[in-house]
Design a protein around this motif. Structure first.
Motif, short mmCIF file in Angstrom:
data_model
loop_
_atom_site.label_atom_id
_atom_site.label_comp_id
_atom_site.label_asym_id
_atom_site.label_seq_id
_atom_site.Cartn_x
_atom_site.Cartn_y
_atom_site.Cartn_z
N HIS A 216 0.83 -1.20 0.00
CA HIS A 216 0.00 0.00 0.00
C HIS A 216 0.87 1.26 0.00
CE1 HIS A 216 -3.55 -2.43 0.72
NE2 HIS A 216 -2.90 -3.05 1.70
N PRO A 217 0.73 2.13 -1.01
CA PRO A 217 1.55 3.34 -1.08
C PRO A 217 1.42 4.24 0.15
CG PRO A 217 0.41 2.97 -3.17
CD PRO A 217 -0.16 1.99 -2.19
N ASP A 218 0.20 4.34 0.72
CA ASP A 218 0.03 5.22 1.88
C ASP A 218 0.82 4.70 3.08
OD1 ASP A 218 -1.66 3.02 2.00
OD2 ASP A 218 -3.23 4.07 3.11
N ARG A 219 0.93 3.38 3.20
CA ARG A 219 1.69 2.83 4.31
C ARG A 219 3.20 2.99 4.07
NH1 ARG A 219 -1.56 -2.10 7.20
NH2 ARG A 219 -3.55 -1.00 7.33
N ARG A 220 3.61 2.88 2.83
CA ARG A 220 5.02 3.15 2.53
C ARG A 220 5.36 4.59 2.86
NH1 ARG A 220 3.83 0.08 -2.12
NH2 ARG A 220 4.02 1.89 -3.51
N ARG A 221 4.44 5.49 2.60
CA ARG A 221 4.70 6.90 2.93
C ARG A 221 4.82 7.08 4.44
NH1 ARG A 221 1.34 7.79 -1.69
NH2 ARG A 221 -0.57 7.72 -0.45
N LEU A 222 4.00 6.38 5.22
CA LEU A 222 4.14 6.46 6.67
C LEU A 222 5.51 5.95 7.11
CD1 LEU A 222 0.68 5.22 8.06
CD2 LEU A 222 1.63 7.53 8.19
N ALA A 223 5.97 4.86 6.50
CA ALA A 223 7.28 4.33 6.85
C ALA A 223 8.39 5.32 6.50
CB ALA A 223 7.51 3.00 6.12
N GLU A 224 8.24 6.00 5.39
CA GLU A 224 9.24 7.01 5.01
C GLU A 224 9.26 8.16 6.02
OE1 GLU A 224 7.99 7.95 1.08
OE2 GLU A 224 8.78 6.09 0.21
N ARG A 225 8.08 8.56 6.47
CA ARG A 225 8.03 9.63 7.47
C ARG A 225 8.64 9.20 8.80
NH1 ARG A 225 2.03 11.58 7.79
NH2 ARG A 225 2.94 12.84 9.46
N ALA A 226 8.61 7.88 9.06
CA ALA A 226 9.23 7.35 10.28
C ALA A 226 10.73 7.16 10.12
CB ALA A 226 8.58 6.04 10.67
N GLY A 227 11.27 7.37 8.89
CA GLY A 227 12.71 7.32 8.70
C GLY A 227 13.21 6.18 7.85
N ALA A 228 12.33 5.40 7.23
CA ALA A 228 12.74 4.24 6.43
C ALA A 228 12.84 4.60 4.96
CB ALA A 228 11.75 3.09 6.61
N ALA A 229 13.72 3.88 4.26
CA ALA A 229 13.64 3.81 2.81
C ALA A 229 12.62 2.73 2.48
CB ALA A 229 15.00 3.47 2.23
N THR A 230 11.93 2.86 1.36
CA THR A 230 10.86 1.89 1.07
C THR A 230 11.03 1.27 -0.30
OG1 THR A 230 9.38 3.61 0.19
CG2 THR A 230 9.20 3.09 2.55
N ILE A 231 10.49 0.05 -0.40
CA ILE A 231 10.44 -0.65 -1.67
C ILE A 231 9.05 -1.25 -1.82
CG2 ILE A 231 12.90 -1.20 -1.71
CD1 ILE A 231 12.15 -4.06 -0.82
N GLU A 232 8.67 -1.54 -3.05
CA GLU A 232 7.41 -2.24 -3.29
C GLU A 232 7.64 -3.74 -3.20
OE1 GLU A 232 5.28 -1.04 -6.76
OE2 GLU A 232 5.95 1.05 -6.60
N PRO A 233 6.60 -4.50 -2.84
CA PRO A 233 6.75 -5.95 -2.83
C PRO A 233 7.26 -6.46 -4.17
CG PRO A 233 4.71 -5.33 -1.78
CD PRO A 233 5.28 -4.07 -2.39
N GLY A 234 8.19 -7.38 -4.15
CA GLY A 234 8.79 -7.91 -5.37
C GLY A 234 10.12 -7.27 -5.70
N GLU A 235 10.35 -6.05 -5.22
CA GLU A 235 11.67 -5.45 -5.40
C GLU A 235 12.67 -6.18 -4.51
OE1 GLU A 235 12.26 -1.18 -5.52
OE2 GLU A 235 10.09 -0.90 -5.52
N GLN A 236 13.88 -6.34 -5.02
CA GLN A 236 14.89 -7.10 -4.31
C GLN A 236 15.65 -6.21 -3.33
OE1 GLN A 236 15.28 -10.52 -4.67
NE2 GLN A 236 13.40 -10.25 -5.85
N VAL A 237 15.90 -6.77 -2.16
CA VAL A 237 16.79 -6.15 -1.19
C VAL A 237 17.69 -7.25 -0.67
CG1 VAL A 237 15.12 -6.43 0.68
CG2 VAL A 237 16.94 -4.75 0.91
N SER A 238 18.98 -6.97 -0.51
CA SER A 238 19.91 -8.02 -0.13
C SER A 238 20.91 -7.52 0.90
CB SER A 238 20.66 -8.55 -1.37
OG SER A 238 21.39 -7.49 -1.98
N GLU A 239 21.69 -8.45 1.41
CA GLU A 239 22.72 -8.16 2.41
C GLU A 239 22.14 -7.43 3.62
OE1 GLU A 239 25.67 -9.60 2.30
OE2 GLU A 239 24.89 -10.52 0.47
N ILE A 240 20.96 -7.86 4.03
CA ILE A 240 20.30 -7.32 5.21
C ILE A 240 20.82 -8.07 6.44
CG2 ILE A 240 18.07 -7.28 6.41
CD1 ILE A 240 18.34 -5.06 4.35
#
Length: 351
Positions: A216-240
């Motif tokens: 949900h884009p609105d929830r990603r925006r909330l996460a960004e306001r809390a200080g996170a970088a965001t990705i959409e489901p399916g986008e790859q993130v690695s070396e976490i």
């Protein structure tokens, strides 16, 4: 509604019988009155001032999750100690744990009281169970001796404080299971109330970066306001270094498992109902020194940590968009029929 019992009136003559919104199945609620409980050793009666509506209660009412019925739902609340035979003085503003535990079984002795062999849960017990005032959608809640109670500072608003009793305390347990977060890259999958709290808590504990995913884009925006970088489901993130999974979706669990690098830890908390199995490659776990663990509910010290976090760094979360309402307790059935926007709806409870 039952008729008031004159014998239950307080000494000053004012009727003080507790009232509650009782869930009677489907989307139906009815207001009932209850006799004030006789307190045993260690027990307390809390006059509630507010509750927040957790998503799990919405799932219960909608039929997606089983629940005792009829019952007083609600497990996130804040209130004032009105009567007690415990250690927290009358007049103290408090939040409380979601579990009532024995303190003596093997799980309790191991520090896993959330898995007590005789656990009962706030907001999950039937009215006929012997613990009728177990939920927060009521004027009062009766807390057995096995429920942890934590004082709340006056600076913490009711709606914010109430989230400590489930969402935020669970996140504290997840952070403990994840280990030291200082300088770590953290991935949070699923931005509901818990996910957003996880973003804030990880940064508060020194994470170098937090990446969050939600469809949900609105929830990603909330996460960004809390200080996170965001990705959409399916986008790859690695070396976490640490992945915190809160959606319960098969794809979310898979994304977290795939994201962690060498020495990484995945903490699962969203998978609280049966779902599809997720395949694990044992060699990947062994050769990569990877850890997978789960968290369900929390321990008393996590509740205290939740209050401390909310009163300090947690004030920076976008609460104006997290919390909907407030609504009066009388409007609770309408809230379940037509949910407000926001991650939590605040229910105000007046004397």
């Amino acid at each position: 509604m039952t008729s008031p019992d004159p014998a239950a009136a307080s000494p000053d003559g004012n009727d003080r019988r507790p009232q509650a919104q009782v869930w009677t199945g489907g989307s139906d609620f009815e207001v009932r009155e209850f006799a004030p409980p006789t307190l045993g050793p260690g027990e307390s009666l809390i006059r509630l001032t507010a509750a927040t509506v957790c998503g799990s209660d919405r799932h219960t009412v909608s039929g997606r999750r089983p629940g005792a019925c009829p019952s007083v739902l609600g497990h996130e609340g804040v209130g004032i100690v009105e009567e007690t035979r415990g250690d927290v003085p009358v007049g103290t503003r408090v939040v409380f744990s979601v579990t009532s535990v024995c303190g003596d079984c093997r799980s309790c002795r191991r520090g896993l009281s959330a898995k007590c062999t005789s656990v009962r849960k706030v907001g999950h017990e039937a009215v006929e169970s012997g613990w009728p005032l177990s939920g927060t959608y009521a004027s009062h809640i009766h807390l057995p001796a096995g429920v942890a109670i934590v004082p709340v500072p006056d600076t913490l608003p009711d709606g914010v404080a109430a989230t400590a009793g489930c969402a935020v305390a669970t996140v504290m347990a997840m952070c403990e299971a994840a280990g030291d977060l200082r300088g770590r890259r953290v991935f949070v999958n699923g931005i509901g109330m818990l996910g957003l709290a996880a973003v804030g808590a990880a940064l508060s504990r020194g994470a170098a970066e937090v990446v969050a995913a939600d469809p949900h884009p609105d929830r990603r925006r909330l996460a960004e306001r809390a200080g996170a970088a965001t990705i959409e489901p399916g986008e790859q993130v690695s070396e976490i270094d640490v992945a915190l999974e809160l959606s319960g979706a098969e794809s979310g669990v898979r994304a977290c498992l795939d994201a962690v690098g060498i020495g990484g830890t995945t903490v699962l908390a969203g998978s609280v109902t049966p779902g599809p199995e997720v395949a694990i490659d044992p060699e990947q776990i062994v050769r990569g020194w990877r850890t997978i663990t789960g968290v369900h509910n929390f321990e008393p010290h996590h509740l205290a940590e939740a209050v401390d976090y909310l009163a300090a760094d947690g004030t920076g979360l976008p609460w104006e968009d997290i919390l909907a309402g407030p609504i009066p307790l009388a409007d609770l059935p309408d809230e379940f029929a037509d949910p407000s926007e926001g991650l939590r709806t605040v229910v105000t409870i007046t004397p």
